[in-house]
Design a protein around this motif. Structure first.
Motif, short mmCIF file in Angstrom:
data_model
loop_
_atom_site.label_atom_id
_atom_site.label_comp_id
_atom_site.label_asym_id
_atom_site.label_seq_id
_atom_site.Cartn_x
_atom_site.Cartn_y
_atom_site.Cartn_z
N GLU A 70 20.76 -15.92 -5.99
CA GLU A 70 20.97 -15.84 -7.44
C GLU A 70 22.45 -16.01 -7.73
O GLU A 70 23.31 -15.45 -7.04
CB GLU A 70 20.47 -14.49 -7.97
N GLY A 71 22.75 -16.81 -8.73
CA GLY A 71 24.14 -17.03 -9.12
C GLY A 71 24.87 -18.09 -8.31
O GLY A 71 26.00 -18.44 -8.62
N GLU A 72 24.25 -18.62 -7.28
CA GLU A 72 24.87 -19.67 -6.49
C GLU A 72 24.45 -21.03 -7.01
O GLU A 72 23.45 -21.17 -7.71
CB GLU A 72 24.46 -19.54 -5.01
N THR A 73 25.22 -22.04 -6.66
CA THR A 73 24.89 -23.42 -7.00
C THR A 73 24.18 -24.03 -5.81
O THR A 73 24.76 -24.13 -4.73
CB THR A 73 26.17 -24.21 -7.33
N ILE A 74 22.95 -24.44 -6.01
CA ILE A 74 22.13 -24.99 -4.93
C ILE A 74 21.91 -26.47 -5.21
O ILE A 74 21.58 -26.86 -6.33
CB ILE A 74 20.79 -24.26 -4.82
N THR A 75 22.10 -27.29 -4.19
CA THR A 75 21.85 -28.72 -4.31
C THR A 75 20.80 -29.11 -3.28
O THR A 75 20.93 -28.80 -2.09
CB THR A 75 23.13 -29.55 -4.06
N THR A 76 19.75 -29.76 -3.75
CA THR A 76 18.72 -30.31 -2.88
C THR A 76 18.87 -31.82 -2.87
O THR A 76 19.70 -32.38 -3.59
CB THR A 76 17.31 -29.93 -3.38
N VAL A 77 18.04 -32.49 -2.10
CA VAL A 77 18.12 -33.95 -2.02
C VAL A 77 17.95 -34.58 -3.40
O VAL A 77 18.56 -35.62 -3.70
CB VAL A 77 17.12 -34.52 -0.99
N GLU A 78 17.16 -33.96 -4.27
CA GLU A 78 16.96 -34.50 -5.62
C GLU A 78 18.26 -34.49 -6.43
O GLU A 78 18.40 -35.24 -7.39
CB GLU A 78 15.90 -33.70 -6.38
N GLY A 79 19.21 -33.64 -6.06
CA GLY A 79 20.46 -33.52 -6.81
C GLY A 79 21.59 -34.37 -6.27
O GLY A 79 22.71 -34.31 -6.79
N LEU A 80 21.36 -35.16 -5.24
CA LEU A 80 22.44 -35.96 -4.66
C LEU A 80 22.74 -37.21 -5.48
O LEU A 80 23.88 -37.66 -5.53
CB LEU A 80 22.11 -36.35 -3.22
N ALA A 81 21.73 -37.78 -6.11
CA ALA A 81 21.94 -38.95 -6.97
C ALA A 81 22.58 -38.50 -8.28
O ALA A 81 22.45 -37.34 -8.67
CB ALA A 81 20.62 -39.66 -7.24
N SER A 82 23.27 -39.41 -8.93
CA SER A 82 23.94 -39.07 -10.18
C SER A 82 23.60 -40.12 -11.24
O SER A 82 23.81 -41.31 -11.01
CB SER A 82 25.45 -39.03 -9.94
N ASN A 83 23.07 -39.68 -12.36
CA ASN A 83 22.71 -40.57 -13.46
C ASN A 83 21.82 -41.73 -13.00
O ASN A 83 22.02 -42.87 -13.39
CB ASN A 83 23.97 -41.12 -14.15
N GLY A 84 20.88 -41.42 -12.13
CA GLY A 84 19.94 -42.43 -11.67
C GLY A 84 20.48 -43.34 -10.58
O GLY A 84 19.76 -44.22 -10.10
N ALA A 85 21.73 -43.16 -10.17
CA ALA A 85 22.33 -43.99 -9.12
C ALA A 85 22.42 -43.19 -7.83
O ALA A 85 22.85 -42.04 -7.83
CB ALA A 85 23.72 -44.45 -9.54
N LEU A 86 21.99 -43.80 -6.74
CA LEU A 86 22.06 -43.14 -5.44
C LEU A 86 23.51 -42.84 -5.08
O LEU A 86 24.42 -43.59 -5.44
CB LEU A 86 21.44 -44.02 -4.36
#
Length: 192
Positions: A70-86
């Motif tokens: 809780e309170g941490e920033t978690i990044t999964t594979v879905e969050g690696l792309a930015s604005n639809g760009a890999l």
């Protein structure tokens, strides 16, 4: 214990999930948040398929409880792309055929993303010649050691190393030429 609200920040989005305290972060991501990219491989912290990034640090999500994040920033594979760009690393994995069946790829990508940041921050590894100084370069040996917690049962290791090296080299001042070199390599392979 009964479920209680657990607030997680995943890929820049706030989730409030009703979870029992014993629910792992992996199960919270997959079963409660619906983020199916993170894979359950061994469920024992031995394969790395469930690797995610929590507060900039890669972790095995099968070995930790969701309530602990809780309170941490978690990044999964879905969050690696930015604005639809890999991301450059995702593109490098594709260009270098750094996967076969793809099951381990989400964990490999999260681990490699954190690896590149660790190297930029000057974090030493077991194979760094002098741990008191910033590693001089990201060699193949450094990449292999830093990725050793992620298993690829298909054996795509040489291509994974090549993809990470390419993404690292492309993130520097020669980003334009690095991308051109990879396109030329791919085009030559297609024409062979």
């Amino acid at each position: 214990m009964p479920p209680r609200p657990v607030e997680l920040n995943v890929n820049g989005r706030a989730y409030t999930l009703q979870l029992e305290p014993r629910v792992t972060l992996l199960d919270a991501l997959r079963e409660y948040a619906g983020l199916m990219g993170t894979k359950k491989g061994c469920d024992r912290g031995q394969c790395g398929a469930c690797t995610v990034i929590a507060n900039g640090r890669r972790i095995n999500s099968c070995l930790t409880l969701a309530v602990m994040h809780e309170g941490e920033t978690i990044t999964t594979v879905e969050g690696l792309a930015s604005n639809g760009a890999l991301s450059p690393l995702q593109r490098a994995f594709i260009e270098h055929d750094a996967f076969q069946c793809g099951y381990c790829t989400p964990g490999q990508l999260c681990s490699a993303t954190a690896l590149l940041q660790e190297f930029r921050n000057g974090t030493a590894s077991v194979v760094t010649a002098d741990v008191r100084q910033r590693p001089a370069k990201l060699s193949d040996e450094e990449i292999r050691e830093r990725m050793s917690g992620n298993i690829c049962r298909c054996g795509a290791y040489s291509n994974i190393v090549a993809a990470i090296r390419a993404a690292h080299e492309g993130s520097g001042q020669n980003a334009g030429t690095a991308g051109a070199d990879h396109r030329d390599h791919r085009d030559n392979r297609d024409n062979a």
